[in-house]
Design a protein around this motif. Structure first.
Motif, PDB file in Angstrom:
ATOM      1  N   THR A   1       0.826  -1.210   0.000  1.00 23.14           N
ATOM      2  CA  THR A   1       0.000   0.000   0.000  1.00 23.14           C
ATOM      3  C   THR A   1       0.858   1.255   0.000  1.00 23.14           C
ATOM      4  N   ARG A   2       1.907   1.247   0.794  1.00 23.54           N
ATOM      5  CA  ARG A   2       2.757   2.435   0.926  1.00 23.54           C
ATOM      6  C   ARG A   2       3.931   2.437  -0.051  1.00 23.54           C
ATOM      7  N   GLY A   3       4.160   1.304  -0.720  1.00 20.16           N
ATOM      8  CA  GLY A   3       5.273   1.223  -1.656  1.00 20.16           C
ATOM      9  C   GLY A   3       6.633   1.295  -0.983  1.00 20.16           C
ATOM     10  N   THR A   4       6.710   0.802   0.238  1.00 14.07           N
ATOM     11  CA  THR A   4       7.955   0.857   1.003  1.00 14.07           C
ATOM     12  C   THR A   4       8.892  -0.282   0.595  1.00 14.07           C
ATOM     13  N   THR A   5      10.171   0.018   0.448  1.00 13.77           N
ATOM     14  CA  THR A   5      11.157  -1.014   0.147  1.00 13.77           C
ATOM     15  C   THR A   5      12.019  -1.269   1.382  1.00 13.77           C
ATOM     16  N   VAL A   6      12.491  -2.515   1.514  1.00 17.05           N
ATOM     17  CA  VAL A   6      13.216  -2.952   2.710  1.00 17.05           C
ATOM     18  C   VAL A   6      14.556  -3.573   2.318  1.00 17.05           C
ATOM     19  N   SER A   7      15.610  -3.080   2.929  1.00 19.09           N
ATOM     20  CA  SER A   7      16.941  -3.665   2.773  1.00 19.09           C
ATOM     21  C   SER A   7      17.364  -4.295   4.085  1.00 19.09           C
ATOM     22  N   VAL A   8      17.967  -5.476   4.015  1.00 20.15           N
ATOM     23  CA  VAL A   8      18.547  -6.111   5.194  1.00 20.15           C
ATOM     24  C   VAL A   8      20.059  -6.156   5.007  1.00 20.15           C
ATOM     25  N   VAL A   9      20.780  -5.713   6.031  1.00 18.33           N
ATOM     26  CA  VAL A   9      22.243  -5.666   5.997  1.00 18.33           C
ATOM     27  C   VAL A   9      22.802  -6.531   7.119  1.00 18.33           C
ATOM     28  N   LEU A  10      23.730  -7.417   6.766  1.00 12.02           N
ATOM     29  CA  LEU A  10      24.461  -8.200   7.753  1.00 12.02           C
ATOM     30  C   LEU A  10      25.925  -7.768   7.726  1.00 12.02           C
ATOM     31  N   PRO A  11      26.403  -7.059   8.755  1.00  9.41           N
ATOM     32  CA  PRO A  11      27.834  -6.788   8.849  1.00  9.41           C
ATOM     33  C   PRO A  11      28.541  -8.065   9.290  1.00  9.41           C
ATOM     34  N   ALA A  12      29.626  -8.432   8.637  1.00  9.63           N
ATOM     35  CA  ALA A  12      30.214  -9.742   8.923  1.00  9.63           C
ATOM     36  C   ALA A  12      31.730  -9.688   8.946  1.00  9.63           C
ATOM     37  N   LEU A  13      32.303 -10.364   9.926  1.00  4.88           N
ATOM     38  CA  LEU A  13      33.750 -10.538  10.021  1.00  4.88           C
ATOM     39  C   LEU A  13      34.013 -11.941  10.564  1.00  4.88           C
ATOM     40  N   ASP A  14      34.479 -12.817   9.691  1.00  2.00           N
ATOM     41  CA  ASP A  14      34.802 -14.198  10.067  1.00  2.00           C
ATOM     42  C   ASP A  14      33.610 -14.912  10.705  1.00  2.00           C
ATOM     43  N   GLU A  15      32.515 -14.939   9.972  1.00  2.00           N
ATOM     44  CA  GLU A  15      31.287 -15.568  10.469  1.00  2.00           C
ATOM     45  C   GLU A  15      30.817 -16.691   9.549  1.00  2.00           C
ATOM     46  N   GLU A  16      31.752 -17.463   8.983  1.00  2.81           N
ATOM     47  CA  GLU A  16      31.352 -18.517   8.051  1.00  2.81           C
ATOM     48  C   GLU A  16      30.472 -19.577   8.702  1.00  2.81           C
ATOM     49  N   ALA A  17      30.579 -19.731  10.008  1.00  2.16           N
ATOM     50  CA  ALA A  17      29.809 -20.778  10.695  1.00  2.16           C
ATOM     51  C   ALA A  17      28.328 -20.441  10.815  1.00  2.16           C
ATOM     52  N   THR A  18      27.958 -19.171  10.758  1.00  2.69           N
ATOM     53  CA  THR A  18      26.575 -18.782  11.014  1.00  2.69           C
ATOM     54  C   THR A  18      25.930 -17.969   9.898  1.00  2.69           C
ATOM     55  N   VAL A  19      26.713 -17.232   9.118  1.00  7.48           N
ATOM     56  CA  VAL A  19      26.121 -16.287   8.170  1.00  7.48           C
ATOM     57  C   VAL A  19      25.263 -16.977   7.112  1.00  7.48           C
ATOM     58  N   GLY A  20      25.657 -18.155   6.675  1.00 11.61           N
ATOM     59  CA  GLY A  20      24.908 -18.853   5.632  1.00 11.61           C
ATOM     60  C   GLY A  20      23.506 -19.215   6.064  1.00 11.61           C
ATOM     61  N   ALA A  21      23.364 -19.691   7.285  1.00  7.74           N
ATOM     62  CA  ALA A  21      22.038 -20.076   7.779  1.00  7.74           C
ATOM     63  C   ALA A  21      21.131 -18.854   7.913  1.00  7.74           C
ATOM     64  N   ILE A  22      21.680 -17.733   8.373  1.00  8.17           N
ATOM     65  CA  ILE A  22      20.885 -16.511   8.506  1.00  8.17           C
ATOM     66  C   ILE A  22      20.403 -16.044   7.141  1.00  8.17           C
ATOM     67  N   VAL A  23      21.305 -16.004   6.188  1.00  6.94           N
ATOM     68  CA  VAL A  23      20.942 -15.585   4.832  1.00  6.94           C
ATOM     69  C   VAL A  23      19.888 -16.514   4.252  1.00  6.94           C
ATOM     70  N   SER A  24      20.061 -17.810   4.436  1.00  2.55           N
ATOM     71  CA  SER A  24      19.122 -18.777   3.882  1.00  2.55           C
ATOM     72  C   SER A  24      17.719 -18.589   4.435  1.00  2.55           C
ATOM     73  N   VAL A  25      17.615 -18.352   5.751  1.00  4.10           N
ATOM     74  CA  VAL A  25      16.298 -18.158   6.371  1.00  4.10           C
ATOM     75  C   VAL A  25      15.629 -16.900   5.828  1.00  4.10           C
ATOM     76  N   ILE A  26      16.369 -15.801   5.769  1.00  4.00           N
ATOM     77  CA  ILE A  26      15.783 -14.550   5.274  1.00  4.00           C
ATOM     78  C   ILE A  26      15.355 -14.698   3.825  1.00  4.00           C
ATOM     79  N   ARG A  27      16.209 -15.306   3.025  1.00  7.22           N
ATOM     80  CA  ARG A  27      15.895 -15.449   1.600  1.00  7.22           C
ATOM     81  C   ARG A  27      14.674 -16.349   1.400  1.00  7.22           C
ATOM     82  N   ARG A  28      14.616 -17.471   2.111  1.00  6.64           N
ATOM     83  CA  ARG A  28      13.514 -18.416   1.929  1.00  6.64           C
ATOM     84  C   ARG A  28      12.196 -17.856   2.478  1.00  6.64           C
TER      85      ARG A  28
END
Length: 318
Positions: free
Chosen positions: A30-57
């Motif tokens: 209705t409002r035409g609002t767009t949303v960006s999600v930002v993940l700042p990351a430093l040596d987070e290979e153990a967790t970043v993939g799962a977070i991205v996958s959940v948000i994307r799916r």
């Protein structure tokens, strides 16, 4: 003052279940609002993939709540970038953003630069070290910004267990919050005393507000943004949403000490804007010859409001 905070808590504190996803999608369209999600990351290979996958799916494919998902890598030496990209995020390296300005170390620096590589009307920040991540972290804090035009800045609130299971450690996370940030806020900015997790890394903000705020480059960024937002837009434009439980990697005591020093410095600068006599913190470690001092610089740099950066204003105009 207490009555004002209590009144705010009844009007600007919600739970994630109060705004179902279908309601958010209608409000967004209705409002035409767009949303960006930002993940700042430093040596987070153990967790970043799962977070991205959940948000994307959950929030891009099943329900189109998020328009862009960006991981800003601040110099990882592991496979953070590769894992994030494989999971479906757009990965941008910190040093490739605004290259004319040499990057400074620190989380706040990454968040500040992320405004140059995202376009959403609402920008949602999520730490990249979360475990057992739920899409509620994003939909919960974005929700009020989509449904209430008067809200401009939303923090997540949650339980933050220090250890696994029950017992005394179950509720002892957020040590710097309880020992440093909360006393500072209660003493100097009592209107912010109602925030459950003032230092939490999950929050969503309207771009028009973010681009007016200076960004401390290091650990003080969350407190600095919250305090400055209060002065710019007032308490009623700030809110918080209960999203459940936050599980993440905890820092050791020395890292917490450095974090506390940076947060105190950020508060001090906002109280006085005076020159700091000694922007450093000395800690001690036991070595072969006894206790040995280790001195660390306390970040004292801040980035200006993004709307003062020519590349940003030119890009937005285009």
């Amino acid at each position: 003052m207490l009555e004002e905070v209590e009144h705010w808590l009844t009007r600007r504190s919600w739970s994630v279940g109060e705004r179902p996803l279908d309601r958010l999608l209608v409000a967004k369209a209705t409002r035409g609002t767009t949303v960006s999600v930002v993940l700042p990351a430093l040596d987070e290979e153990a967790t970043v993939g799962a977070i991205v996958s959940v948000i994307r799916r959950e929030l891009m494919e099943k329900a189109p709540l998020v328009d862009e998902l960006v991981v800003v890598d601040s110099g990882s030496t592991d496979r953070t970038s590769e894992v994030a990209e494989a999971a479906g995020a757009r990965v941008v390296h910190r040093d490739a953003i605004l290259p004319r300005l040499p990057a400074l170390p620190g989380k706040g620096e990454v968040l500040w630069r992320s405004l140059l590589v995202t376009s959403g009307d609402v920008v949602c920040f999520v730490d990249a070290d979360l475990r057992e991540f739920s899409a509620d972290f994003v939909s919960g804090i974005v929700g009020p910004l989509l449904t209430d035009p008067g809200v401009q800045f939303v923090k997540a609130m949650y339980d933050r267990p220090l250890g696994s299971g029950g017992g005394p450690a179950a509720a002892q996370g957020g040590r710097v919050t309880e020992l440093v940030a909360r006393p500072l806020l209660n003493l100097h900015w009592p209107l912010l005393a109602g925030f459950v997790q003032p230092l939490g890394g999950e929050y969503a903000v309207r771009r028009q507000l973010l681009e007016r705020l200076p960004f401390p480059v290091g650990y003080g960024v969350e407190l600095g943004l919250l305090v400055d937002a209060l002065h710019l837009v007032g308490l009623d434009a700030l809110a918080q949403v209960d999203v459940g439980v936050r599980l993440h990697r905890h820092q050791d005591d020395r890292a917490l000490g450095r974090m506390a020093a940076a947060i105190y410095r950020t508060a001090q600068q906002r109280l006085s804007r005076a020159h700091l006599v000694r922007p450093a913190l000395t800690q001690f470690e036991r070595g072969a010859g006894g206790f040995e001092p280790r001195t660390h610089a306390v970040d004292t740099e801040e980035r200006p409001p993004m709307r003062e950066i020519e590349e940003y204003t030119t890009g937005r105009a285009a």
